[in-house]
Write an enzyme that holds these catalytic residues in place. Structure first.
Site, PDB file in Angstrom:
ATOM      1  N   ARG A  71       4.930 -28.242  33.533  1.00 41.77           N
ATOM      2  CA  ARG A  71       5.566 -27.332  32.592  1.00 41.77           C
ATOM      3  C   ARG A  71       7.049 -27.221  32.948  1.00 41.77           C
ATOM      4  O   ARG A  71       7.420 -27.294  34.110  1.00 41.77           O
ATOM      5  CB  ARG A  71       4.919 -25.945  32.663  1.00 41.77           C
ATOM      6  CG  ARG A  71       3.543 -25.876  32.014  1.00 41.77           C
ATOM      7  CD  ARG A  71       2.978 -24.473  32.037  1.00 41.77           C
ATOM      8  NE  ARG A  71       2.673 -24.017  33.379  1.00 41.77           N
ATOM      9  CZ  ARG A  71       3.445 -23.249  34.118  1.00 41.77           C
ATOM     10  NH1 ARG A  71       4.589 -22.785  33.640  1.00 41.77           N
ATOM     11  NH2 ARG A  71       3.081 -22.911  35.337  1.00 41.77           N
ATOM     12  N   TYR A 199       3.214 -33.645  28.311  1.00 41.12           N
ATOM     13  CA  TYR A 199       2.457 -33.064  29.415  1.00 41.12           C
ATOM     14  C   TYR A 199       1.640 -31.862  28.927  1.00 41.12           C
ATOM     15  O   TYR A 199       2.157 -31.000  28.201  1.00 41.12           O
ATOM     16  CB  TYR A 199       3.391 -32.638  30.568  1.00 41.12           C
ATOM     17  CG  TYR A 199       2.655 -31.765  31.547  1.00 41.12           C
ATOM     18  CD1 TYR A 199       1.748 -32.337  32.444  1.00 41.12           C
ATOM     19  CD2 TYR A 199       2.753 -30.382  31.516  1.00 41.12           C
ATOM     20  CE1 TYR A 199       0.988 -31.543  33.292  1.00 41.12           C
ATOM     21  CE2 TYR A 199       2.003 -29.577  32.363  1.00 41.12           C
ATOM     22  CZ  TYR A 199       1.121 -30.168  33.240  1.00 41.12           C
ATOM     23  OH  TYR A 199       0.359 -29.382  34.066  1.00 41.12           O
ATOM     24  N   LYS A 208      -1.135 -22.416  27.028  1.00 44.79           N
ATOM     25  CA  LYS A 208      -0.129 -21.459  27.497  1.00 44.79           C
ATOM     26  C   LYS A 208       0.670 -20.881  26.327  1.00 44.79           C
ATOM     27  O   LYS A 208       0.984 -19.698  26.303  1.00 44.79           O
ATOM     28  CB  LYS A 208       0.823 -22.135  28.479  1.00 44.79           C
ATOM     29  CG  LYS A 208       0.137 -22.737  29.697  1.00 44.79           C
ATOM     30  CD  LYS A 208      -0.615 -21.699  30.458  1.00 44.79           C
ATOM     31  CE  LYS A 208      -1.189 -22.273  31.755  1.00 44.79           C
ATOM     32  NZ  LYS A 208      -1.920 -21.255  32.507  1.00 44.79           N
ATOM     33  N   HIS A 228      -3.264 -14.085  32.278  1.00 49.32           N
ATOM     34  CA  HIS A 228      -3.416 -15.339  33.029  1.00 49.32           C
ATOM     35  C   HIS A 228      -4.467 -15.113  34.118  1.00 49.32           C
ATOM     36  O   HIS A 228      -4.163 -15.060  35.302  1.00 49.32           O
ATOM     37  CB  HIS A 228      -2.052 -15.704  33.639  1.00 49.32           C
ATOM     38  CG  HIS A 228      -1.956 -17.091  34.178  1.00 49.32           C
ATOM     39  ND1 HIS A 228      -1.005 -17.477  35.082  1.00 49.32           N
ATOM     40  CD2 HIS A 228      -2.693 -18.209  33.931  1.00 49.32           C
ATOM     41  CE1 HIS A 228      -1.142 -18.761  35.379  1.00 49.32           C
ATOM     42  NE2 HIS A 228      -2.171 -19.222  34.694  1.00 49.32           N
ATOM     43  N   SER A 250       0.036 -20.172  38.869  1.00 47.92           N
ATOM     44  CA  SER A 250      -0.471 -21.532  38.681  1.00 47.92           C
ATOM     45  C   SER A 250      -0.680 -22.235  40.021  1.00 47.92           C
ATOM     46  O   SER A 250       0.134 -22.091  40.934  1.00 47.92           O
ATOM     47  CB  SER A 250       0.534 -22.335  37.862  1.00 47.92           C
ATOM     48  OG  SER A 250       0.827 -21.641  36.677  1.00 47.92           O
ATOM     49  N   CYS A 252      -2.817 -21.768  42.412  1.00 48.33           N
ATOM     50  CA  CYS A 252      -3.127 -20.939  43.585  1.00 48.33           C
ATOM     51  C   CYS A 252      -4.634 -20.802  43.761  1.00 48.33           C
ATOM     52  O   CYS A 252      -5.110 -19.875  44.409  1.00 48.33           O
ATOM     53  CB  CYS A 252      -2.498 -19.561  43.455  1.00 48.33           C
ATOM     54  SG  CYS A 252      -0.734 -19.559  43.790  1.00 48.33           S
ATOM     55  N   ASP A 279      -8.738 -19.681  33.719  1.00 47.09           N
ATOM     56  CA  ASP A 279      -7.284 -19.595  33.546  1.00 47.09           C
ATOM     57  C   ASP A 279      -6.818 -18.427  32.674  1.00 47.09           C
ATOM     58  O   ASP A 279      -5.804 -17.824  32.975  1.00 47.09           O
ATOM     59  CB  ASP A 279      -6.762 -20.917  32.957  1.00 47.09           C
ATOM     60  CG  ASP A 279      -5.261 -21.091  33.109  1.00 47.09           C
ATOM     61  OD1 ASP A 279      -4.727 -20.704  34.160  1.00 47.09           O
ATOM     62  OD2 ASP A 279      -4.621 -21.595  32.176  1.00 47.09           O
ATOM     63  N   ARG A 373      -4.048 -33.855  36.753  1.00 49.89           N
ATOM     64  CA  ARG A 373      -5.023 -32.920  36.168  1.00 49.89           C
ATOM     65  C   ARG A 373      -6.284 -33.610  35.698  1.00 49.89           C
ATOM     66  O   ARG A 373      -6.284 -34.809  35.402  1.00 49.89           O
ATOM     67  CB  ARG A 373      -4.381 -32.234  34.949  1.00 49.89           C
ATOM     68  CG  ARG A 373      -3.126 -31.429  35.252  1.00 49.89           C
ATOM     69  CD  ARG A 373      -3.486 -30.091  35.831  1.00 49.89           C
ATOM     70  NE  ARG A 373      -2.322 -29.289  36.171  1.00 49.89           N
ATOM     71  CZ  ARG A 373      -2.276 -27.965  36.047  1.00 49.89           C
ATOM     72  NH1 ARG A 373      -3.301 -27.294  35.580  1.00 49.89           N
ATOM     73  NH2 ARG A 373      -1.211 -27.295  36.426  1.00 49.89           N
TER      74      ARG A 373
HETATM   75  C1  OXD Z   1      -0.810 -23.536  34.790  1.00 51.40           C
HETATM   76  C2  OXD Z   1      -2.056 -24.152  34.287  1.00 51.40           C
HETATM   77  O1  OXD Z   1       0.207 -24.241  34.949  1.00 51.40           O
HETATM   78  O2  OXD Z   1      -3.047 -23.429  34.192  1.00 51.40           O
HETATM   79  O3  OXD Z   1      -0.838 -22.317  35.039  1.00 51.40           O
HETATM   80  O4  OXD Z   1      -2.054 -25.335  33.954  1.00 51.40           O
HETATM   81 MN    MN Z   2      -2.667 -21.360  34.504  1.00 45.29          MN
END
Ligand code: OXD
Ligand code: MN
Length: 592
Positions: A71, A199, A208, A228, A250, A252, A279, A373
């Site tokens: 991102r 991406y 998002k 989130h 993100s 974590c 998420d 991913r």
């Molecule tokens: C992020 C995702 O970047 O969930 O938070 O992909």
């Molecule tokens: Mn996320």
């Protein structure tokens, strides 16, 4: 042929066709045949690589451009009518200026390409929580990812009927020019425009852009919340399930926590963990006055590196069919995929994420990008909650905030009440990760893990949290906690084992919600007595002493942190909710 007669949909698409000038238009109906056809086309152009269909049925590999792997927060804009509405933590562009710039970039960009029209629902189709979006894209990769991540097809348009209440999304790959890459949200117009990226986080517009940025704004206007947060259910040996929503920045470990495997000891007793989402949560008050949450997504867009049979067997199992892998290494010997941390046996005959030959046994370079991913269907997940499709969501007992912090934040603490919990969320900070472009490992404030995702002024967002709390009976409101799995000792070693053992902390959280356990009333909130966190079976990893040390309030560090919070709050001027200013004053007094 158009799949709807909805005038607002058709006229918007007409306008966009006029702008981008596609050669063809294809409506995505969600049928198996159409998906198969798109996969075949993408393989013929090299956009996708078909993987070993025996080992990984219906799985594909995709590589993004090397300049397009995460991102881009610096190029993400909230185009509200005024800068103040977007607030100091968002990039802002005046809407008419933004439209002009974006239309200039998008103009004619579909020439020689096909426009795919994707009607999708965030949330189970027809659920009272659900919302409809339409994404136009010139990328089959986007179509196939959206088919996994959302509910796509004709039934979505049937539910929409003639309504104008849907989110417009235009994605144009253009030339993947990073200088002209923009991800723009227009909350007041229910519109998203994303140009020059391929991406996931920038182009799967349901995720998002809609389910967080636009939806957070909608929630503010309509009295609900888009967060989130993962959602998980913990089933105790009596078969009762309690649900927790948890917000982490993100990369974590949200996916790991959402699917955690209980430690042996807990498994033997009969504990189970159910994943509702990894998420995003959409949260609203139910008829009984409690908060309920749904996961608006239909799949997992998870970080691959580090995912393995030990760290997250459920996520790994989820990737074994119908999955699209992005920017991982391609093992040419058996036509499968590999990433750092999958196992200790990197392939020697492989292609790395940029597309170059790669010998994983010898190379110093990484095979997979750190933000590579998997896009996996939720139904693949062995611990998917039976409530996943429940249109009314699941009742939330606890809300957990957490960051990645080597020092300061204790393993867990509980807020004194809802408003203090909002304060605890607002002061979240975390070390940055590879999920966004930019430096990694720098501590930054990331309130409620929403810094890159809040579609309006963060101060209004906090006030919205406070206002929601005011409508809840304190007995029914979720209790609010903060956790930190990432504390390190002076040698840089993690002090808590994390992963499945995090259930030990969640158990304390649930016990607190049920009033079953006491806690220490400290300067920052309620902290467990070390004896109340079960460390049986962790001998050699965690001692009572080391546990006590990560449950301590280190006042000097908190004094420092309070200064950081003050500076952060100052950005919002007098928009800071009075409740939060008071909570900060209390914290400062307490840690003096
Ligand atoms: C992020 C995702 O970047 O969930 O938070 O992909
Ligand atoms: Mn996320």
């Amino acid at each position: 042929m158009a799949l709807t007669t909805n005038k607002s949909v058709l006229s918007w698409i007409d306008e966009k066709v006029e702008l981008v000038k596609p050669d063809n238009i294809v409506w995505i109906d969600g049928s198996k045949e159409q998906i198969e056809e798109l996969r075949a086309t993408a393989c013929s152009t090299g956009e996708l690589i078909k993987l070993n269909q025996e080992l990984l049925p219906d799985c594909y590999l995709h590589r993004t451009a090397v300049n397009d792997v995460a991102r881009v927060e610096g190029r993400t804009f909230i185009c509200a009518s005024t800068k103040e509405e977007a607030g100091p933590t968002n990039n802002w562009m005046e809407p008419s200026e933004a439209y002009k710039m974006l239309y200039d970039i998008a103009r004619d960009s579909y020439k020689g390409r096909t426009m795919y029209v994707i009607p999708y629902s965030m949330g189970p189709v027809g659920s009272p929580f659900a919302k409809v979006g339409i994404e136009l894209t010139d990328s089959i990769y986007v179509v196939l990812n959206m088919v996994i991540m959302t509910r796509v097809g004709k039934d979505v348009l049937e539910v929409l009927g003639d309504s104008n209440d849907w989110v417009r999304g235009l994605h144009c790959r253009c030339d993947i020019d990073e200088e002209k890459r923009y991800i723009c949200q227009f909350p007041q117009d229910n519109t998203i425009i994303s140009v020059n990226s391929g991406y996931g986080g920038n182009v799967l517009l349901g995720k998002k852009c809609f389910a967080l940025r636009i939806a957070s704004y909608q929630g503010w206007k309509e009295g609900w919340q888009a967060e989130h947060m993962l959602i998980l259910g913990i089933e105790n040996p009596q078969g009762e399930v309690k649900y927790i929503c948890a917000a982490f920045p993100s990369a974590c470990g949200k996916t790991n926590l959402a699917m955690l495997i209980p430690p042996e000891l807990y498994k033997e007793k009969g504990y189970k963990v159910w994943c509702v989402g990894d998420d995003i949560s959409w949260i609203r008050k139910g008829p009984d006055g409690r908060l309920y949450a749904i996961n608006p997504e239909n799949g997992f867009f998870g970080v691959a590196p580090g995912t393995n049979v030990k760290s997250n067997p459920n996520a790994l199992a989820s990737t074994k069919k119908g999955t699209i892998f992005t920017n991982v290494a391609h093992n040419l010997d058996d036509n499968t995929v590999w990433w750092e941390g999958l196992d200790k046996n990197p392939p020697a005959n492989a292609v790395e994420w940029k597309g170059n030959p790669w010998n994983g046994q010898e190379s110093e370079e990484k095979g997979a990008h750190p933000n590579s991913r998997f896009t996996a269907p939720a139904v693949n997940c062995p611990c998917l909650s039976p409530e996943f499709e429940n249109p009314n969501g699941v009742p939330i007992s606890a809300i957990v905030f957490g960051g990645r912090r080597a020092k300061l934040a204790p393993l867990v603490y509980q807020s004194r009440d809802w408003n203090h919990g909002v304060f605890v969320g607002s002061i979240m900070a975390s070390e940055t990760t590879a999920a966004a472009a930019g430096a990694v490992g720098v501590v930054r404030r990331d309130p409620m893990a929403m810094l890159p995702f809040c579609g309006y002024n963060m101060a209004d967002y906090w006030q919205h949290w406070i206002d929601i709390g005011a409508t809840l009976d304190p007995e029914k409101a979720p209790k609010i906690f903060n956790v930190n799995w990432f504390r390190k000792d002076d040698e840089g070693n993690f002090m808590w084992p994390g992963f499945g053992d995090n259930l030990r902390v969640l158990e304390w959280i649930i016990n607190r919600c049920e009033g079953k356990v006491d806690a220490k009333d400290t300067e920052i909130g309620y902290i467990p007595y070390a004896k109340d966190i079960n460390i049986e079976g962790l001998e050699g990893e965690v001692s009572l002493e080391s546990l006590e040390s990560i449950l301590e309030v280190e006042k000097e560090l908190w004094q420092e942190d309070a200064k950081g919070i003050e500076e952060f709050y100052a950005k919002f001027g007098d928009k800071i909710p009075a409740v939060l200013a008071e909570e900060l004053a209390t914290l400062k007094k307490n840690v003096q």
